[in-house]
Design a protein around this motif. Structure first.
Motif, mmCIF file in Angstrom:
data_model
loop_
_atom_site.group_PDB
_atom_site.id
_atom_site.type_symbol
_atom_site.label_atom_id
_atom_site.label_comp_id
_atom_site.label_asym_id
_atom_site.label_seq_id
_atom_site.Cartn_x
_atom_site.Cartn_y
_atom_site.Cartn_z
ATOM 1 N N LEU A 41 24.635 -26.466 -79.156
ATOM 2 C CA LEU A 41 25.630 -25.699 -78.425
ATOM 3 C C LEU A 41 25.618 -26.508 -77.102
ATOM 4 N N MET A 42 24.303 -26.350 -76.381
ATOM 5 C CA MET A 42 24.427 -26.949 -75.045
ATOM 6 C C MET A 42 24.772 -28.197 -74.740
ATOM 7 N N ARG A 43 24.279 -28.885 -75.943
ATOM 8 C CA ARG A 43 24.621 -30.429 -75.450
ATOM 9 C C ARG A 43 26.321 -30.521 -75.799
ATOM 10 N N ASP A 44 26.695 -29.835 -76.485
ATOM 11 C CA ASP A 44 28.400 -29.800 -76.855
ATOM 12 C C ASP A 44 29.024 -29.129 -75.468
ATOM 13 N N GLY A 45 28.382 -28.224 -74.775
ATOM 14 C CA GLY A 45 28.891 -27.657 -73.606
ATOM 15 C C GLY A 45 28.787 -28.524 -72.571
ATOM 16 N N GLN A 46 27.864 -29.336 -72.576
ATOM 17 C CA GLN A 46 27.407 -30.261 -71.414
ATOM 18 C C GLN A 46 28.454 -31.666 -71.807
ATOM 19 N N LEU A 47 28.617 -31.884 -72.737
ATOM 20 C CA LEU A 47 29.478 -32.968 -73.093
ATOM 21 C C LEU A 47 31.001 -32.549 -72.736
ATOM 22 N N ASP A 48 31.465 -31.490 -73.031
ATOM 23 C CA ASP A 48 32.624 -31.115 -72.659
ATOM 24 C C ASP A 48 32.772 -30.804 -71.284
ATOM 25 N N THR A 49 31.700 -30.424 -70.385
ATOM 26 C CA THR A 49 31.549 -30.200 -69.077
ATOM 27 C C THR A 49 31.781 -31.820 -68.493
ATOM 28 N N ILE A 50 31.014 -32.585 -68.868
ATOM 29 C CA ILE A 50 31.008 -34.042 -68.484
ATOM 30 C C ILE A 50 32.773 -34.550 -68.775
ATOM 31 N N GLU A 51 33.194 -34.388 -69.968
ATOM 32 C CA GLU A 51 34.607 -34.953 -70.182
ATOM 33 C C GLU A 51 35.621 -34.379 -69.203
ATOM 34 N N GLU A 52 35.404 -32.991 -68.760
ATOM 35 C CA GLU A 52 36.174 -32.383 -67.882
ATOM 36 C C GLU A 52 36.295 -32.869 -66.524
ATOM 37 N N LEU A 53 34.868 -33.215 -65.997
ATOM 38 C CA LEU A 53 34.647 -33.566 -64.769
ATOM 39 C C LEU A 53 34.905 -35.132 -64.795
ATOM 40 N N GLU A 54 34.884 -35.764 -65.660
ATOM 41 C CA GLU A 54 35.611 -37.284 -65.713
ATOM 42 C C GLU A 54 36.759 -37.347 -65.706
ATOM 43 N N ARG A 55 37.513 -36.351 -66.367
ATOM 44 C CA ARG A 55 39.096 -36.359 -66.230
ATOM 45 C C ARG A 55 39.503 -35.732 -64.748
ATOM 46 N N GLU A 56 38.749 -34.617 -64.130
ATOM 47 C CA GLU A 56 39.308 -34.680 -63.078
ATOM 48 C C GLU A 56 38.938 -35.655 -61.780
ATOM 49 N N ASN A 57 37.866 -36.219 -62.130
ATOM 50 C CA ASN A 57 37.502 -37.434 -61.218
ATOM 51 C C ASN A 57 38.488 -38.381 -61.259
ATOM 52 N N SER A 58 38.929 -38.720 -62.388
ATOM 53 C CA SER A 58 39.858 -39.554 -62.600
ATOM 54 C C SER A 58 41.425 -39.352 -61.671
ATOM 55 N N ILE A 59 41.606 -37.892 -61.822
ATOM 56 C CA ILE A 59 43.010 -37.540 -61.202
ATOM 57 C C ILE A 59 42.713 -37.785 -59.576
ATOM 58 N N LEU A 60 41.386 -37.310 -59.298
ATOM 59 C CA LEU A 60 41.060 -37.462 -57.790
ATOM 60 C C LEU A 60 41.225 -38.782 -57.260
ATOM 61 N N GLN A 61 40.741 -39.628 -58.135
ATOM 62 C CA GLN A 61 40.863 -41.215 -57.707
ATOM 63 C C GLN A 61 42.114 -41.602 -57.575
ATOM 64 N N GLU A 62 42.981 -41.220 -58.474
ATOM 65 C CA GLU A 62 44.342 -41.779 -58.471
ATOM 66 C C GLU A 62 45.016 -41.087 -57.329
ATOM 67 N N GLU A 63 44.861 -39.767 -56.730
ATOM 68 C CA GLU A 63 45.474 -39.053 -55.748
ATOM 69 C C GLU A 63 44.948 -39.840 -54.509
#
Length: 122
Positions: A41-63
């Motif tokens: 569960l922790m690993r899944d949560g960490q992977l979800d967090t990493i995916e969300e951070l990567e998505r936000e990072n991509s949006i910020l890079q585009e901005e």
């Protein structure tokens, strides 16, 4: 014997029935399974967090890229405006010089030599 009374022989002894040894009933295996489950569960949560951070990072890079393009366009417009202002200034100076020459020629045509008396009359 009365049916409401029970004898010691009728009550089953729990020690006669050992608990089965499986992950459901064994404390050691249940704790180990729980630890594995929590890790998953922790690993899944960490992977979800990493995916969300990567998505936000991509949006910020585009901005940031969009702001950089906008800033470049502003600097280009400023450069063009500055060049236009210099061109207008030079044109105005040439125009004033041409007007002065035309006034002097016009006054010379009429025989007026001193322009302080006449002023700017064209």
């Amino acid at each position: 014997m009365d049916p409401s009374e029970t004898s010691d022989e009728d009550v089953p002894n729990p020690s006669n029935f050992p608990r089965p040894c499986s992950s459901v009933y064994s404390d050691h295996f249940a704790l180990q399974d729980l630890v594995y489950h929590v890790d998953d569960l922790m690993r899944d949560g960490q992977l979800d967090t990493i995916e969300e951070l990567e998505r936000e990072n991509s949006i910020l890079q585009e901005e940031v890229a969009q702001y950089q393009r906008t800033w470049d366009a502003i600097l280009e417009m400023f450069d063009e405006a500055f060049d236009t202002a210099l061109l207008l200034r030079c044109s105005l100076e040439e125009c004033e010089e041409g007007i002065s020459i035309a006034q002097a020629d016009w006054l010379a045509l009429w025989g007026v030599r001193d322009t302080t008396e006449v002023g700017n009359w064209i």
